[in-house]
Design a protein around this motif. Structure first.
Motif, PDB file in Angstrom:
ATOM      1  N   LYS A   1      -0.942   3.767  -8.384  1.00 65.45           N
ATOM      2  CA  LYS A   1      -0.102   3.623  -7.153  1.00 65.45           C
ATOM      3  C   LYS A   1      -0.895   2.687  -6.198  1.00 65.45           C
ATOM      4  O   LYS A   1      -2.078   2.999  -6.508  1.00 65.45           O
ATOM      5  CB  LYS A   1       0.270   5.245  -6.329  1.00 65.45           C
ATOM      6  CG  LYS A   1       1.005   4.831  -5.362  1.00 65.45           C
ATOM      7  CD  LYS A   1       1.363   6.403  -5.000  1.00 65.45           C
ATOM      8  CE  LYS A   1       2.806   6.325  -4.403  1.00 65.45           C
ATOM      9  NZ  LYS A   1       3.530   7.379  -4.223  1.00 65.45           N
ATOM     10  N   TRP A   2      -0.458   1.810  -5.633  1.00 68.36           N
ATOM     11  CA  TRP A   2      -1.486   1.006  -4.804  1.00 68.36           C
ATOM     12  C   TRP A   2      -1.923   1.502  -3.630  1.00 68.36           C
ATOM     13  O   TRP A   2      -1.413   1.191  -2.546  1.00 68.36           O
ATOM     14  CB  TRP A   2      -0.689  -0.557  -4.509  1.00 68.36           C
ATOM     15  CG  TRP A   2      -0.248  -1.116  -5.809  1.00 68.36           C
ATOM     16  CD1 TRP A   2       1.160  -1.473  -6.145  1.00 68.36           C
ATOM     17  CD2 TRP A   2      -1.123  -1.703  -6.948  1.00 68.36           C
ATOM     18  NE1 TRP A   2       1.128  -2.099  -7.452  1.00 68.36           N
ATOM     19  CE2 TRP A   2      -0.201  -2.205  -7.667  1.00 68.36           C
ATOM     20  CE3 TRP A   2      -2.463  -1.621  -7.008  1.00 68.36           C
ATOM     21  CZ2 TRP A   2      -1.053  -2.966  -9.048  1.00 68.36           C
ATOM     22  CZ3 TRP A   2      -2.820  -2.221  -8.285  1.00 68.36           C
ATOM     23  CH2 TRP A   2      -2.167  -2.968  -9.041  1.00 68.36           C
ATOM     24  N   ASP A   3      -2.912   2.446  -3.810  1.00 70.23           N
ATOM     25  CA  ASP A   3      -3.877   2.798  -2.708  1.00 70.23           C
ATOM     26  C   ASP A   3      -5.189   1.685  -2.576  1.00 70.23           C
ATOM     27  O   ASP A   3      -5.216   0.929  -3.432  1.00 70.23           O
ATOM     28  CB  ASP A   3      -4.222   4.016  -2.555  1.00 70.23           C
ATOM     29  CG  ASP A   3      -5.032   4.456  -3.913  1.00 70.23           C
ATOM     30  OD1 ASP A   3      -5.598   3.419  -4.541  1.00 70.23           O
ATOM     31  OD2 ASP A   3      -5.185   5.678  -4.404  1.00 70.23           O
ATOM     32  N   GLU A   4      -5.863   1.898  -1.625  1.00 71.86           N
ATOM     33  CA  GLU A   4      -7.032   1.086  -1.216  1.00 71.86           C
ATOM     34  C   GLU A   4      -8.125   0.993  -2.441  1.00 71.86           C
ATOM     35  O   GLU A   4      -8.155   0.052  -2.753  1.00 71.86           O
ATOM     36  CB  GLU A   4      -7.797   1.583   0.010  1.00 71.86           C
ATOM     37  CG  GLU A   4      -6.734   1.154   1.208  1.00 71.86           C
ATOM     38  CD  GLU A   4      -7.595   1.388   2.549  1.00 71.86           C
ATOM     39  OE1 GLU A   4      -8.729   0.978   2.537  1.00 71.86           O
ATOM     40  OE2 GLU A   4      -7.140   2.044   3.474  1.00 71.86           O
TER      41      GLU A   4
ATOM     42  N   SER B   1       2.105  -2.585   5.767  1.00 71.63           N
ATOM     43  CA  SER B   1       2.419  -1.629   5.030  1.00 71.63           C
ATOM     44  C   SER B   1       2.209  -0.291   6.087  1.00 71.63           C
ATOM     45  O   SER B   1       1.940  -0.407   7.141  1.00 71.63           O
ATOM     46  CB  SER B   1       1.016  -1.281   4.045  1.00 71.63           C
ATOM     47  OG  SER B   1       1.114  -2.539   3.050  1.00 71.63           O
TER      48      SER B   1
ATOM     49  N   THR C   1      -7.474   1.737  -5.650  1.00 73.74           N
ATOM     50  CA  THR C   1      -6.938   1.040  -6.968  1.00 73.74           C
ATOM     51  C   THR C   1      -6.560  -0.455  -6.792  1.00 73.74           C
ATOM     52  O   THR C   1      -6.795  -1.426  -7.349  1.00 73.74           O
ATOM     53  CB  THR C   1      -5.314   1.568  -7.144  1.00 73.74           C
ATOM     54  OG1 THR C   1      -5.715   3.007  -7.232  1.00 73.74           O
ATOM     55  CG2 THR C   1      -4.633   0.950  -8.527  1.00 73.74           C
TER      56      THR C   1
ATOM     57  N   THR D   1       4.258   2.370  -6.115  1.00 72.99           N
ATOM     58  CA  THR D   1       3.935   2.373  -7.405  1.00 72.99           C
ATOM     59  C   THR D   1       4.033   1.224  -8.099  1.00 72.99           C
ATOM     60  O   THR D   1       4.800   0.277  -7.798  1.00 72.99           O
ATOM     61  CB  THR D   1       5.104   3.435  -8.022  1.00 72.99           C
ATOM     62  OG1 THR D   1       4.857   4.622  -7.425  1.00 72.99           O
ATOM     63  CG2 THR D   1       4.690   3.438  -9.414  1.00 72.99           C
TER      64      THR D   1
ATOM     65  N   LYS E   1      -2.905  -4.260   4.855  1.00 74.26           N
ATOM     66  CA  LYS E   1      -2.509  -2.893   5.579  1.00 74.26           C
ATOM     67  C   LYS E   1      -1.872  -3.104   6.765  1.00 74.26           C
ATOM     68  O   LYS E   1      -0.793  -2.260   7.199  1.00 74.26           O
ATOM     69  CB  LYS E   1      -3.906  -2.183   5.967  1.00 74.26           C
ATOM     70  CG  LYS E   1      -4.422  -1.432   4.908  1.00 74.26           C
ATOM     71  CD  LYS E   1      -5.901  -1.194   5.290  1.00 74.26           C
ATOM     72  CE  LYS E   1      -5.762   0.043   6.407  1.00 74.26           C
ATOM     73  NZ  LYS E   1      -7.298   0.714   6.348  1.00 74.26           N
TER      74      LYS E   1
ATOM     75  N   ILE F   1       0.782  -1.332  -0.072  1.00 78.43           N
ATOM     76  CA  ILE F   1       0.054  -0.038  -0.042  1.00 78.43           C
ATOM     77  C   ILE F   1       0.878   1.013   0.015  1.00 78.43           C
ATOM     78  O   ILE F   1       1.568   1.488   0.807  1.00 78.43           O
ATOM     79  CB  ILE F   1      -1.078  -0.013   1.157  1.00 78.43           C
ATOM     80  CG1 ILE F   1      -1.811  -1.178   0.984  1.00 78.43           C
ATOM     81  CG2 ILE F   1      -1.586   1.416   1.243  1.00 78.43           C
ATOM     82  CD1 ILE F   1      -3.032  -1.421   2.016  1.00 78.43           C
ATOM     83  N   GLY F   2       0.745   2.111  -1.211  1.00 83.01           N
ATOM     84  CA  GLY F   2       1.610   3.124  -1.119  1.00 83.01           C
ATOM     85  C   GLY F   2       2.521   3.006  -2.406  1.00 83.01           C
ATOM     86  O   GLY F   2       3.291   4.046  -2.693  1.00 83.01           O
TER      87      GLY F   2
END
Length: 126
Positions: A81-84, A125, A86, A59, A122, A56-57
């Motif tokens: 970017k790997w946020d929730e 991360s 995405t 790229t 999470k 998470i966070g």
């Protein structure tokens, strides 16, 4: 790129609309067993797939020492970017979000499973 952006926007709306479902890391750990053949989350170790420790966070297409598909590298270069939201979109249908990904997993169909896997990730991360 437009397709990725469109999917991200559509999914963000859907994701936040379904936030009434509580995220459960313990349930996510159980669902993550489907991912363990290829991924590790609790330590920084690549397997068939890249380590998901700290995902998470991150790229897309950038974890060190992993050979990503050209499609995943291009997704990262274009700003994924790997946020929730995405991650949620990707976990629902990886091949739809990143056409040409090497990931063969068809995706998680239940919103609750996706939310719980994200809760599990999470924990590992920043």
């Amino acid at each position: 790129m437009r397709a990725v952006a469109f999917l991200a926007v559509v999914f963000v709306a859907t994701f936040f609309a379904s936030q009434s479902q509580a995220q459960d890391a313990a349930a996510g750990e159980k669902v993550f067993t489907k991912c363990k053949a290829c991924h590790v989350a609790d330590e920084d170790k690549n397997k068939i797939g890249p380590s998901l420790h700290g995902v998470i966070g991150r790229t897309a297409g950038t974890h060190p020492d992993f050979k990503y598909s050209e499609a995943m590298v291009a997704a990262g270069t274009s700003g994924v970017k790997w946020d929730e939201p995405t991650l949620a979109s990707y976990l629902h249908d990886p091949k739809a979000m990143v056409k040409g990904t090497k990931m063969v997993f068809p995706g998680l169909k239940k919103d609750e499973d996706v939310a719980n896997v994200i809760a599990y990730l999470k924990q590992f991360s920043p």
